[in-house]
Design a protein around this motif. Structure first.
Motif, short mmCIF file in Angstrom:
data_model
loop_
_atom_site.label_atom_id
_atom_site.label_comp_id
_atom_site.label_asym_id
_atom_site.label_seq_id
_atom_site.Cartn_x
_atom_site.Cartn_y
_atom_site.Cartn_z
N SER A 145 47.70 34.18 26.16
CA SER A 145 48.70 33.17 26.50
C SER A 145 48.94 32.17 25.38
CB SER A 145 48.28 32.42 27.76
OG SER A 145 47.05 31.74 27.55
N ALA A 146 48.16 32.26 24.30
CA ALA A 146 48.24 31.24 23.25
C ALA A 146 48.65 31.79 21.89
CB ALA A 146 46.90 30.53 23.12
N MET A 147 48.87 33.12 21.76
CA MET A 147 49.09 33.70 20.45
C MET A 147 50.37 33.18 19.79
SD MET A 147 47.31 35.63 18.57
CE MET A 147 47.70 35.43 16.85
N LEU A 148 51.43 32.99 20.57
CA LEU A 148 52.66 32.47 19.99
C LEU A 148 52.47 31.05 19.46
CD1 LEU A 148 55.39 33.79 22.47
CD2 LEU A 148 54.99 34.52 20.10
N MET A 149 51.68 30.26 20.17
CA MET A 149 51.40 28.90 19.70
C MET A 149 50.65 28.94 18.37
SD MET A 149 49.07 25.92 21.44
CE MET A 149 47.56 26.81 21.01
N TYR A 150 49.65 29.81 18.27
CA TYR A 150 48.89 29.91 17.02
C TYR A 150 49.76 30.46 15.89
CZ TYR A 150 44.63 28.93 19.63
OH TYR A 150 43.65 28.33 20.39
N SER A 151 50.69 31.34 16.20
CA SER A 151 51.61 31.84 15.17
C SER A 151 52.48 30.70 14.64
CB SER A 151 52.49 32.95 15.75
OG SER A 151 51.74 34.10 16.05
N GLY A 152 52.92 29.82 15.54
CA GLY A 152 53.70 28.67 15.11
C GLY A 152 52.90 27.73 14.23
N LEU A 153 51.64 27.47 14.60
CA LEU A 153 50.78 26.61 13.80
C LEU A 153 50.51 27.22 12.41
CD1 LEU A 153 48.18 25.51 16.51
CD2 LEU A 153 50.07 24.16 15.57
N SER A 183 53.30 41.17 5.72
CA SER A 183 53.71 41.01 7.12
C SER A 183 53.28 42.20 7.98
CB SER A 183 55.23 40.83 7.21
OG SER A 183 55.92 42.02 6.92
N ILE A 184 53.03 43.35 7.37
CA ILE A 184 52.63 44.52 8.16
C ILE A 184 51.26 44.31 8.79
CG2 ILE A 184 52.13 47.00 8.08
CD1 ILE A 184 54.25 47.24 5.89
N PRO A 185 50.20 44.02 8.00
CA PRO A 185 48.91 43.75 8.66
C PRO A 185 48.95 42.48 9.50
CG PRO A 185 48.76 43.30 6.30
CD PRO A 185 50.06 44.01 6.53
N GLY A 186 49.80 41.51 9.11
CA GLY A 186 49.92 40.29 9.90
C GLY A 186 50.42 40.57 11.31
N ARG A 187 51.42 41.41 11.42
CA ARG A 187 51.95 41.77 12.74
C ARG A 187 50.92 42.54 13.56
NH1 ARG A 187 58.33 42.52 12.20
NH2 ARG A 187 58.67 41.25 10.35
N LEU A 188 50.23 43.46 12.90
CA LEU A 188 49.23 44.26 13.62
C LEU A 188 48.09 43.39 14.13
CD1 LEU A 188 49.04 47.41 11.30
CD2 LEU A 188 50.39 47.10 13.39
N LEU A 189 47.62 42.47 13.29
CA LEU A 189 46.52 41.61 13.71
C LEU A 189 46.95 40.69 14.85
CD1 LEU A 189 43.62 40.61 13.29
CD2 LEU A 189 44.51 38.97 11.62
N ALA A 190 48.15 40.13 14.74
CA ALA A 190 48.62 39.24 15.82
C ALA A 190 48.73 39.98 17.14
CB ALA A 190 49.97 38.64 15.42
N GLY A 191 49.23 41.22 17.09
CA GLY A 191 49.33 42.00 18.32
C GLY A 191 47.98 42.34 18.90
N TRP A 192 47.04 42.70 18.03
CA TRP A 192 45.69 43.05 18.50
C TRP A 192 45.00 41.83 19.11
CZ3 TRP A 192 40.69 41.80 16.33
CH2 TRP A 192 39.64 42.54 16.92
N LEU A 193 45.09 40.68 18.42
CA LEU A 193 44.49 39.47 18.96
C LEU A 193 45.19 39.01 20.23
CD1 LEU A 193 43.93 37.40 15.68
CD2 LEU A 193 42.19 38.54 17.06
N GLY A 194 46.53 39.19 20.27
CA GLY A 194 47.29 38.75 21.42
C GLY A 194 46.95 39.49 22.70
N ASP A 195 46.38 40.68 22.58
CA ASP A 195 46.00 41.43 23.77
C ASP A 195 44.66 41.01 24.34
OD1 ASP A 195 48.15 43.10 24.34
OD2 ASP A 195 47.58 44.55 22.80
N SER A 196 43.90 40.20 23.60
CA SER A 196 42.62 39.72 24.13
C SER A 196 42.88 38.68 25.20
CB SER A 196 41.77 39.12 23.00
OG SER A 196 42.38 37.94 22.50
N ARG A 197 42.05 38.65 26.20
CA ARG A 197 42.26 37.74 27.33
C ARG A 197 42.24 36.28 26.88
NH1 ARG A 197 38.60 40.28 32.30
NH2 ARG A 197 39.73 42.26 32.46
N ARG A 198 41.43 35.97 25.90
CA ARG A 198 41.30 34.58 25.47
C ARG A 198 42.55 34.09 24.76
NH1 ARG A 198 35.88 33.17 22.34
NH2 ARG A 198 35.13 33.87 24.38
N LEU A 199 43.24 34.97 24.03
CA LEU A 199 44.36 34.55 23.20
C LEU A 199 45.71 34.97 23.76
CD1 LEU A 199 42.93 35.33 19.65
CD2 LEU A 199 43.10 33.10 20.76
#
Length: 393
Positions: A281-289, A263-279
């Motif tokens: 607004s959608a990162m929480l949706m992808y986390s749910g999927l 979960s440690i690298p998982g959280r870091l990667l999600a946060g890093w991707l979530g800061d990109s303009r493309r993702l």
């Protein structure tokens, strides 16, 4: 205004989070030994955990005003001291004081989300906000893993009392770290105490006003649903591996450690991707999927599954089911009205805690009626609901 000098506030929030996580896990990790010494059944640790949860929820409901009055960093120090003091109460071996300790540790734990939220929202640029919150949230599994690895060894060497004192000392060290960080900060720093119109309003009233906002109802629902999935797997993964897949308890414990570590690298990667303009607004949706996929993979395992397949499913689940925490808290801080970041963090944290509390209860009922596999498919459905709710904005 947020600027480039955000690493110091992030280090303060991270150290405080790791320290409180170590303290929070100390009694559960040493539970059988402590409860035997106190003359109560080992299952009594469940009452302690409930007391801690009640303390945290109480702070989320009524304590955000403290963060506004004393400032974020002072609130983190107060929280760490309360946690350390609560842990020392366990040394009395009195069952009722162990419950009081749980409430105190919960209250101290509860300071972290609103105080860190205020600190990071003020200091971190928007383009790094989700990554910063995710780094801070990675302190939760890191602290839990540290407690699980170190405290039993200290207990074997010097007794459980020595281990508890060491855990309490971690809280004191965090207080010292925050103080030294404040004194060594030579950059101009605005006073983060918030004296706004809502300062005279009761904290609960402020929370209710936030929930009238569509954006916050969305975040609370998403957090609760994802927490049901994460909390259920946290509690029942080892039981599933042992009883359904016939994995040995020792090996199941090792897989659970991998689940938490992933979960440690998982959280870091999600946060890093979530800061990109493309993702963004959608990162929480992808986390749910991704969480839904993880639950399905676990549900399809059988006693004939290869250990490589079991390990891969467990590690993937650990990587994704907790990845959303920092992203969700960052979004709540980002959309919070001016001067209401502490209350915003508390509102979302209440939803998360509700999911953590309800998840194991829902799973227990589902397992007794439908079995593990079917219930895991139901968990996947809840994760899909979270993705749908995240998409609705």
């Amino acid at each position: 205004m947020p600027g480039e000098n955000w690493r110091r506030p992030l280090s303060v929030a991270l150290v405080a989070q790791m320290a409180i996580s170590v303290i929070d896990m100390a009694v559960p990790v040493l539970g059988p030994t402590i409860m035997a010494s106190a003359g109560v059944p080992a299952s009594f640790v469940g009452y302690y955990a409930s007391a801690a949860a009640a303390g945290a929820i109480a702070f989320y409901l009524f304590g955000a005003g403290i963060v506004r009055r004393v400032g974020a960093e002072r609130a983190l120090q107060v929280g760490a001291i309360i946690c350390a003091g609560g842990l020392l109460l366990v040394l009395t071996r009195q069952w009722w004081l162990i419950l009081v300790a749980g409430v105190m540790i919960g209250l101290g734990f509860g300071t972290n989300a609103p105080a860190s939220g205020v600190l990071l929202r003020k200091a971190v640029p928007r383009r790094r906000l989700r990554f910063a919150f995710s780094i801070k949230q990675a302190g939760v599994p890191f602290g839990a893993l540290t407690a699980g690895a170190v405290l039993p060894l200290l207990s074997m060497i010097g007794g459980w009392q020595t281990a508890l004192c060491a855990a309490a000392a971690v809280g004191v060290l965090a207080v010292i770290f925050v103080e030294l960080s404040l004194r060594n900060d030579h950059c101009p720093r605005a006073d983060d105490r918030q004296r706004t119109a809502m300062g005279s309003r009761p904290a609960l009233q402020v929370l209710l006003s936030l929930l009238q906002l569509r954006s916050f109802r969305r975040l609370v629902v998403v957090g609760a649903l994802l927490a049901i999935v994460q909390g259920s797997l946290n509690v029942y993964l080892v039981t599933y591996l042992v009883t359904e897949l016939q994995v040995s308890l020792v090996l199941a414990g090792g897989l659970y450690a991998l689940f938490q570590a992933a979960s440690i690298p998982g959280r870091l990667l999600a946060g890093w991707l979530g800061d990109s303009r493309r993702l963004r607004s959608a990162m929480l949706m992808y986390s749910g999927l991704a969480s839904a996929l993880a639950a399905v993979l676990l549900a399809t395992l059988t006693t004939g599954s290869a250990m490589v397949a079991i390990s891969a499913a467990v590690v993937f689940a650990g990587f994704v089911v907790g990845s959303w925490n920092g992203v969700l808290l960052a979004e709540s801080a980002e959309v919070a009205p001016d001067g209401m970041v502490a209350e915003a963090q508390s509102a979302v944290a209440i939803g998360i805690f509700a999911g953590f509390l309800l998840g194991p209860l829902i799973l227990a009922s589902g397992i007794s009626l439908l079995g593990f596999q079917t219930t895991f498919f139901l968990l996947a459905g809840m994760a899909l609901l979270s993705a749908a709710a995240a998409k609705w904005s």
